[in-house]
Each structure stands twice: as C-alpha cells, then as structure tokens.
Design a protein around this motif. Structure first.
Motif, PDB file in Angstrom:
ATOM      1  N   UNK A   1      32.606  71.618   7.724  1.00 52.84           N
ATOM      2  CA  UNK A   1      32.263  72.670   6.770  1.00 52.84           C
ATOM      3  C   UNK A   1      33.145  72.481   5.540  1.00 52.84           C
ATOM      4  N   UNK A   2      32.514  72.361   4.411  1.00 52.08           N
ATOM      5  CA  UNK A   2      33.254  72.167   3.176  1.00 52.08           C
ATOM      6  C   UNK A   2      32.422  72.595   2.000  1.00 52.08           C
ATOM      7  N   UNK A   3      33.062  72.793   0.891  1.00 51.01           N
ATOM      8  CA  UNK A   3      32.394  73.366  -0.261  1.00 51.01           C
ATOM      9  C   UNK A   3      32.052  72.319  -1.308  1.00 51.01           C
ATOM     10  N   UNK A   4      32.984  71.507  -1.690  1.00 50.49           N
ATOM     11  CA  UNK A   4      32.810  70.661  -2.867  1.00 50.49           C
ATOM     12  C   UNK A   4      33.140  69.198  -2.589  1.00 50.49           C
ATOM     13  N   UNK A   5      32.389  68.316  -3.207  1.00 55.07           N
ATOM     14  CA  UNK A   5      32.624  66.879  -3.104  1.00 55.07           C
ATOM     15  C   UNK A   5      34.036  66.524  -3.565  1.00 55.07           C
TER      16      UNK A   5
ATOM     17  N   UNK B   1      37.192  60.040   2.440  1.00 52.23           N
ATOM     18  CA  UNK B   1      36.126  60.915   2.936  1.00 52.23           C
ATOM     19  C   UNK B   1      34.927  60.885   1.994  1.00 52.23           C
ATOM     20  N   UNK B   2      35.201  60.968   0.700  1.00 48.29           N
ATOM     21  CA  UNK B   2      34.118  60.951  -0.292  1.00 48.29           C
ATOM     22  C   UNK B   2      33.364  59.636  -0.250  1.00 48.29           C
ATOM     23  N   UNK B   3      34.098  58.531  -0.179  1.00 46.27           N
ATOM     24  CA  UNK B   3      33.457  57.224  -0.145  1.00 46.27           C
ATOM     25  C   UNK B   3      32.596  57.070   1.110  1.00 46.27           C
ATOM     26  N   UNK B   4      33.079  57.563   2.235  1.00 41.97           N
ATOM     27  CA  UNK B   4      32.303  57.486   3.480  1.00 41.97           C
ATOM     28  C   UNK B   4      31.040  58.346   3.378  1.00 41.97           C
TER      29      UNK B   4
END
Length: 141
Positions: free
Chosen positions: A51-55, A62-65
């Motif tokens: 659960x998360x809100x923003x990129x 994590x973003x790259x994955x």
C-alpha cells in the motif's frame, strides 16, 4: 486524504476488486490484473505490492522494479494484441494505492485519439474469453 490500507480494495482483495478485475498473477514487485471491462482489448492494471501513495515515495530500486513490471506488461500486451498505441495512466485521486493502467488503443477502435475512459461499461466477455485474453498475456510475460 490518503485511503488507509484497511479501506483499499487492492489491500483488502475484496468483492469490489473482484467485480472490476481478474488477477492474472504476480510480477517482480506488483500484481497484474485484467479489467473485466474490455472496451480496450487487453487492458490491465499493474498494482504495486505494498500500500503506497506516490511513485516518488519509492526508493530508486523499488521504482525501477515497478516500472520494469509496467514495461513487461505492456510488452506482453503488445505481443498478444498488436495495438496501435499503449496508453499509461497513474490515477489515484480517490484510491491511494500505487497502480498503473495499461490501456492498449487500436486505430479505428473504441476511444482511439482520446483519453481513455476509466469504465465505459460497453464490453464484457464470457469466462472463456477472459481466460483466452489472460492466456495470451501470460504467454508474453
């Protein structure tokens, strides 16, 4: 105000989710769902595992994955359905869980040349047809 995980359809894996989408499977850091509404043949949703809100709140890794999961999904959809263009949408005004809509568009097809509709409620499939679409996408993953 962000949606708490206790009210998030993705985190709760609830009836609302199952009425809208069919889980295709797990990716590196995401879950992949097929929208039941198929006005855009092959339309999927890549949903981050946590659960998360923003990129921008994700670490670089994590973003790259997550973006690898998005690209892998788009590549599978392109191979399966040969769309003219794939649109990407990251909307979460009312649902604070990171996810990316993968929307294939087809020249002379529904909504081509415009912004995709979230839920046009025009095209649903039989269970066998959903299974066929899912199999085609899985073959490209």
């Amino acid at each position: 105000m962000p949606t708490p995980a206790s009210e998030c359809l993705y985190c709760q894996n609830n009836e609302t989710l199952h009425n809208l989408m069919i889980k295709i499977g797990d990716l590196e850091v995401s879950q992949l769902f097929l929208f039941k509404e198929q006005s855009y043949t092959g339309r999927c949703n890549v949903v981050y595992k946590d659960h998360g809100v923003e990129l921008h709140e994700l670490s670089d890794d994590q973003r790259d994955a997550f973006m690898r999961d998005v690209a892998k999904t788009a590549k599978a959809i392109a191979a399966a359905f040969n769309p003219t263009k794939i649109n990407y949408g990251a909307y979460a005004d009312t649902l604070s869980h990171l996810h990316m809509h993968i929307v294939p568009k087809y020249k002379d097809g529904y909504g081509f040349g415009g912004v995709f509709e979230m839920n046009p409620q025009k095209t649903t499939l039989s269970d066998a047809e959903y299974a066929e679409v899912i199999a085609k996408i899985k073959a490209g993953l």
